[in-house]
Structure formats: C-alpha cells, structure tokens
Design an enzyme around this catalytic site. Sequence first.
Site, PDB file in Angstrom:
ATOM      1  CB  SER A   1      -2.253  12.309  -7.181  1.00  0.00           C
ATOM      2  OG  SER A   1      -1.546  13.240  -6.377  1.00  0.00           O
TER       3      SER A   1
ATOM      4  N   GLY B   1      -0.245   8.788  -1.279  1.00  0.00           N
ATOM      5  CA  GLY B   1       0.188   9.967  -2.025  1.00  0.00           C
ATOM      6  C   GLY B   1       0.679   9.663  -3.422  1.00  0.00           C
TER       7      GLY B   1
ATOM      8  CG  LEU C   1      -1.935   1.138   1.335  1.00  0.00           C
ATOM      9  CD1 LEU C   1      -3.192   0.661   2.074  1.00  0.00           C
ATOM     10  CD2 LEU C   1      -1.369   2.365   2.040  1.00  0.00           C
ATOM     11  CB  ILE C   2       2.199   3.362  -2.428  1.00  0.00           C
ATOM     12  CG1 ILE C   2       3.017   2.090  -2.592  1.00  0.00           C
ATOM     13  CG2 ILE C   2       3.094   4.605  -2.544  1.00  0.00           C
ATOM     14  CD1 ILE C   2       3.617   1.912  -3.982  1.00  0.00           C
TER      15      ILE C   2
ATOM     16  CB  SER D   1      12.544  15.479   3.276  1.00  0.00           C
ATOM     17  OG  SER D   1      13.256  16.603   2.780  1.00  0.00           O
TER      18      SER D   1
ATOM     19  CE1 TYR E   1       7.903  18.619   3.684  1.00  0.00           C
ATOM     20  CE2 TYR E   1      10.245  19.094   3.731  1.00  0.00           C
ATOM     21  CZ  TYR E   1       9.192  18.324   3.288  1.00  0.00           C
ATOM     22  OH  TYR E   1       9.429  17.260   2.460  1.00  0.00           O
TER      23      TYR E   1
ATOM     24  N   GLY F   1       4.400  12.685  -8.920  1.00  0.00           N
ATOM     25  CA  GLY F   1       5.750  12.659  -8.374  1.00  0.00           C
ATOM     26  C   GLY F   1       6.262  11.305  -7.937  1.00  0.00           C
ATOM     27  CB  ILE F   2       8.349  10.357  -4.995  1.00  0.00           C
ATOM     28  CG1 ILE F   2       9.497  11.333  -5.264  1.00  0.00           C
ATOM     29  CG2 ILE F   2       8.897   9.060  -4.400  1.00  0.00           C
ATOM     30  CD1 ILE F   2      10.228  11.778  -4.004  1.00  0.00           C
ATOM     31  N   GLY F   3       5.372   9.359  -5.511  1.00  0.00           N
ATOM     32  CA  GLY F   3       4.351   8.359  -5.210  1.00  0.00           C
ATOM     33  C   GLY F   3       3.851   7.655  -6.451  1.00  0.00           C
TER      34      GLY F   3
END
Length: 280
Positions: A12, A10, A7-8, A140, A153, A14-16
Amino acid sequence: MSAPVVLITGTSTGIGLATAVSAARAGWRTVATLRDPGRAGPLRDAADAAGVGDLLEVRRLDVVDEASVTACVADVVDRHGRLDAVVNNAGAGHVGTLEQETVDDVRAVMEVNFFGVLHVTRAALPHLRAANGRLITVTSVGGVVGQPFNEAYCAAKFAVEGFMESLAPLAATVGVSVCVVEPGAVASEFVANVGLDRDTAVAAAGPYGPALRAYLERSAAAFAAAQSPAEAAAAVVATLTDPEPAPRVQTSTAARQFVAVKLADTDGLGVTALTAGWLR
C-alpha cells in the site's frame, strides 16, 4: 514464454509499493497484495503513471490470517499457472520497552513481522519449488543489530533472519533461492504508522524518559537523511532479477556500514557501545 509471476506483500505504501511498480517495469507479472484493497489507489496510480498497469494486479492478503494467505496464493497459481517469486515485505514498526508494555503487545509484533512471513513462505514454497523460484524477505538492519526501544521489533526481525538463514541451504537443494534484504532508514510512512507522539511517549516513560527522548531525537535525525522507497526497492528488484543473488543484501551504504559493526563484533562490545551512545 509467459512473464514470470511475483507476489509481493505489504504494497500500500513505501518499499512495497515501489517494489511492486519496479518489478512490473522489469517485466514481471506482479501480484501486489495488501490487507485492505481499498488503500490501493496510490499503488494503482503509480503503476499507471509508470505505464505498467496491465502487468500489476491487486489482491487482498492479510499476513496474520493464514486462511487469507493460503487462499490468495492458491488463487494466484490457479489463475497464472505458476508462482516464480515471493517478496515478503509486509511488516509493522514498534517502539517500546518490555517493562512498560504487555507480553501481548510483543506477541502482536511477532505475529505481523515473524509469523506473517512464515504463513506466506509456507504457502508459497511448493510453488516456488516447482518454478525453481526465489523467496525474498525484506527484513531490516534491526534484524542484525538490536536497538534500544525496539526490543520486540528487533526480536521479530532477528527471528526472520535466523529462519531464512537456516532455510536457505535447504531450499537451495530443491532449487529455491532464499535472500534477505536489509533496509536502514527509509523515508516512508513506516515510522509514521507506529503512531508515537514524542512528548506524550516521553512523559509516560517514567525512568526511561530521558533515554527515550534522546533515542527519538537521534531517530528523527537518521530519518531526515533516509533513502527513498524507490532506492530501497531498487535493491529488492535487483535481488529478484540477479542470476546468483547474495543471501543477504543491504539497500544502502549506510545500512552496509551499520550491519558490518555487528557482523565483525564477536564479543558484542562494539554494538552495545554504539547503541548506548543513542541514549545520552
């Protein structure tokens, strides 16, 4: 034996998105989640183009909504009978400094980037224990090195790193591997989604205006040389498939060099000297 299930969050962009497609190409039954399934068109197109549309399913999951998380994880396990891995990828960038924003602004950053990770992790852990599975969290380099105008952040990412570093040895006693993956600059929509207009932000920054302008110019240069989402995703999937993954993985040479400054900096002078140079 049926394909392992990951299960991943985010997925939609980029990286995900790239991780979901790459995981499916590696043979994983991939449950790609996102807050708004209506934005799944690019993900479905990429999966079909890679020939793995049959291994990828899209589900709604909002990491800040605990009920949404619990329902999604339970439904995945009910359908597939297992959950072998989770990739906590969902997150949101934020640029600002405390004097010029509210504490509620900071709380919102923490909700997505820290508590969202906790919601998913808490729901998934019993199933990962049953599968001797793997918990991977995309953090990050900002989870290792504090950066100007990224106070909220970086605080959230520091919290995630500390949480996972603390959890890792305990989870290992029940058969779960815990890893963090640290990207540096990645050429995706992540930065654009911060929604910052440079000139407007600098004009509104008052005494911090000159420092913010210098910081944003430096950031633009860094992202001009950013790695691709596919390159970052390759590091995530390598961690997913490695028989003995490292607890901490960087996605590029630049990211490794950057975090190395902090990890070797026992008095903090090296980091502050480095980041102070971004503001002039």
